[in-house]
Design a protein around this motif. Structure first.
Motif, PDB file in Angstrom:
ATOM      1  N   ALA A  66      79.634  15.763  47.833  1.00 32.15           N
ATOM      2  CA  ALA A  66      78.598  16.287  48.728  1.00 32.15           C
ATOM      3  C   ALA A  66      78.999  16.045  50.175  1.00 32.15           C
ATOM      4  CB  ALA A  66      77.259  15.594  48.440  1.00 32.15           C
ATOM      5  N   SER A  67      78.460  16.868  51.062  1.00 29.61           N
ATOM      6  CA  SER A  67      78.635  16.633  52.496  1.00 29.61           C
ATOM      7  C   SER A  67      77.242  16.472  53.094  1.00 29.61           C
ATOM      8  CB  SER A  67      79.388  17.790  53.157  1.00 29.61           C
ATOM      9  OG  SER A  67      78.714  19.010  52.956  1.00 29.61           O
ATOM     10  N   TYR A  68      77.166  15.820  54.231  1.00 29.36           N
ATOM     11  CA  TYR A  68      75.862  15.597  54.854  1.00 29.36           C
ATOM     12  C   TYR A  68      76.019  15.381  56.348  1.00 29.36           C
ATOM     13  CZ  TYR A  68      77.022  10.606  54.948  1.00 29.36           C
ATOM     14  OH  TYR A  68      77.626   9.399  55.203  1.00 29.36           O
ATOM     15  N   ASP A  69      74.930  15.613  57.059  1.00 28.64           N
ATOM     16  CA  ASP A  69      74.807  15.251  58.465  1.00 28.64           C
ATOM     17  C   ASP A  69      73.423  14.643  58.631  1.00 28.64           C
ATOM     18  OD1 ASP A  69      73.021  17.415  58.620  1.00 28.64           O
ATOM     19  OD2 ASP A  69      74.460  18.729  59.610  1.00 28.64           O
ATOM     20  N   GLU A  70      72.907  14.584  59.840  1.00 27.01           N
ATOM     21  CA  GLU A  70      71.607  13.933  60.051  1.00 27.01           C
ATOM     22  C   GLU A  70      70.438  14.754  59.509  1.00 27.01           C
ATOM     23  OE1 GLU A  70      72.539  16.659  63.231  1.00 27.01           O
ATOM     24  OE2 GLU A  70      73.644  14.862  62.604  1.00 27.01           O
ATOM     25  N   SER A  71      70.649  16.051  59.223  1.00 29.32           N
ATOM     26  CA  SER A  71      69.528  16.887  58.816  1.00 29.32           C
ATOM     27  C   SER A  71      69.556  17.343  57.359  1.00 29.32           C
ATOM     28  CB  SER A  71      69.426  18.118  59.723  1.00 29.32           C
ATOM     29  OG  SER A  71      70.542  18.960  59.522  1.00 29.32           O
TER      30      SER A  71
ATOM     31  N   ALA B  39      79.025  33.224  41.714  1.00 33.40           N
ATOM     32  CA  ALA B  39      80.290  32.620  41.281  1.00 33.40           C
ATOM     33  C   ALA B  39      80.260  31.098  41.368  1.00 33.40           C
ATOM     34  CB  ALA B  39      81.445  33.166  42.127  1.00 33.40           C
ATOM     35  N   GLY B  40      79.331  30.555  42.121  1.00 34.50           N
ATOM     36  CA  GLY B  40      79.217  29.109  42.274  1.00 34.50           C
ATOM     37  C   GLY B  40      77.816  28.760  42.732  1.00 34.50           C
ATOM     38  N   CYS B  41      77.609  27.481  42.973  1.00 39.37           N
ATOM     39  CA  CYS B  41      76.303  27.000  43.423  1.00 39.37           C
ATOM     40  C   CYS B  41      76.433  26.373  44.801  1.00 39.37           C
ATOM     41  CB  CYS B  41      75.756  25.937  42.471  1.00 39.37           C
ATOM     42  SG  CYS B  41      75.514  26.507  40.780  1.00 39.37           S
ATOM     43  N   GLU B  42      75.376  26.507  45.588  1.00 33.74           N
ATOM     44  CA  GLU B  42      75.281  25.803  46.865  1.00 33.74           C
ATOM     45  C   GLU B  42      73.810  25.473  47.084  1.00 33.74           C
ATOM     46  OE1 GLU B  42      75.886  26.481  51.645  1.00 33.74           O
ATOM     47  OE2 GLU B  42      77.278  27.462  50.259  1.00 33.74           O
ATOM     48  N   GLN B  43      73.549  24.176  47.215  1.00 28.91           N
ATOM     49  CA  GLN B  43      72.185  23.700  47.398  1.00 28.91           C
ATOM     50  C   GLN B  43      72.143  22.788  48.611  1.00 28.91           C
ATOM     51  OE1 GLN B  43      72.318  22.002  43.559  1.00 28.91           O
ATOM     52  NE2 GLN B  43      71.352  23.728  42.581  1.00 28.91           N
ATOM     53  N   HIS B  44      71.039  22.898  49.363  1.00 27.97           N
ATOM     54  CA  HIS B  44      70.839  22.095  50.583  1.00 27.97           C
ATOM     55  C   HIS B  44      69.567  21.274  50.430  1.00 27.97           C
ATOM     56  CE1 HIS B  44      73.435  24.688  53.450  1.00 27.97           C
ATOM     57  NE2 HIS B  44      73.725  25.026  52.207  1.00 27.97           N
ATOM     58  N   TRP B  45      69.682  19.965  50.573  1.00 30.58           N
ATOM     59  CA  TRP B  45      68.515  19.081  50.627  1.00 30.58           C
ATOM     60  C   TRP B  45      68.212  18.876  52.104  1.00 30.58           C
ATOM     61  CZ3 TRP B  45      71.961  19.237  46.823  1.00 30.58           C
ATOM     62  CH2 TRP B  45      71.513  19.173  45.511  1.00 30.58           C
ATOM     63  N   VAL B  46      67.087  19.418  52.573  1.00 30.81           N
ATOM     64  CA  VAL B  46      66.775  19.476  54.001  1.00 30.81           C
ATOM     65  C   VAL B  46      65.858  18.326  54.389  1.00 30.81           C
ATOM     66  CG1 VAL B  46      65.822  20.888  55.863  1.00 30.81           C
ATOM     67  CG2 VAL B  46      67.048  21.976  53.964  1.00 30.81           C
ATOM     68  N   TYR B  47      66.272  17.563  55.393  1.00 27.88           N
ATOM     69  CA  TYR B  47      65.504  16.426  55.901  1.00 27.88           C
ATOM     70  C   TYR B  47      64.949  16.669  57.298  1.00 27.88           C
ATOM     71  CZ  TYR B  47      66.837  13.620  51.919  1.00 27.88           C
ATOM     72  OH  TYR B  47      66.968  13.140  50.640  1.00 27.88           O
ATOM     73  N   GLN B  48      65.553  17.594  58.029  1.00 30.23           N
ATOM     74  CA  GLN B  48      65.071  17.971  59.356  1.00 30.23           C
ATOM     75  C   GLN B  48      65.314  19.458  59.529  1.00 30.23           C
ATOM     76  OE1 GLN B  48      67.073  15.823  62.472  1.00 30.23           O
ATOM     77  NE2 GLN B  48      66.854  13.856  61.436  1.00 30.23           N
TER      78      GLN B  48
END
Length: 196
Positions: free
Chosen positions: A125-130, A185-194
């Motif tokens: 996984a990748s992440y930043d502040e948001s 063809a693949g999955c992309e999901q975003h867990w949003v905090y801001q």
């Protein structure tokens, strides 16, 4: 600076990954003698069993209770499956109910790394502040052999997302940008905090 192509392969040494299609097929058809089993065979088989269990359960639930009830069951399982696991991780890190993009990335990497080579395709996984972002080409909850069961994968995942939100008051929402069960063809999901 240059690197060899394998330097960016997070699954380079993952057990079960290097089994040939023929070896995976032999395992799937139980045509391998016990004395030939290796750790690679076991890890592949356990990951495959998770996928098969989900597919079998959804098919039987639909046969017995109908599609609508089977979808409700899939959501309820996802809610408990995702929420309970993530809640445990937050407690283990001393932040019960208070997650962050980093905590979600730690959770996603851990659970994807322990459920077999197909699920490990989500690493890392990748992440930043948001937000935390997971991208993958394969999904243990979706079976290419049973694409009609994809609706249950979507229901299960929506339940997982509800469970994550119940476990983490900082999580605003989960965005599904692409998903195998929808035909992508693949999955992309975003867990949003801001937002923003």
């Amino acid at each position: 600076m240059n690197q060899e192509p394998y330097a960016n392969d997070p699954l380079l040494f993952y057990p079960g990954r290097r089994l040939t299609p023929d070896e995976r097929d032999r395992m799937d058809r139980y045509q391998i003698p016990i004395e030939e089993l290796t750790v690679d065979h076991l890890v592949y088989s356990l990951g495959r069993q998770i996928e098969d269990n989900f597919q079998t359960f959804y098919s039987i639930a639909e046969d017995i209770a109908g599609e609508e009830t089977a979808l409700e069951i899939a959501i309820a399982i996802g809610r408990q499956y995702g929420g309970r696991g993530y809640s445990k991780l937050l407690e283990a890190y001393g932040t019960p109910g208070e997650g962050s993009p980093r905590m979600m990335a730690l959770y996603q990497d851990l659970v994807h790394s322990i459920r077999g080579p197909k699920h490990a395709a989500s690493l890392y996984a990748s992440y930043d502040e948001s937000r935390c972002i997971v991208r993958r080409k394969a999904c243990i909850y979706f079976s290419e052999a049973n694409p009609d069961n994809g609706k249950y994968t979507g229901a299960f995942e929506s339940g997982c997302f509800e469970g994550y939100r119940a476990a983490d008051r900082n999580l605003i929402r989960v965005e599904v940008h692409r998903c195998r069960w929808k035909g992508d063809a693949g999955c992309e999901q975003h867990w949003v905090y801001q937002d923003g």
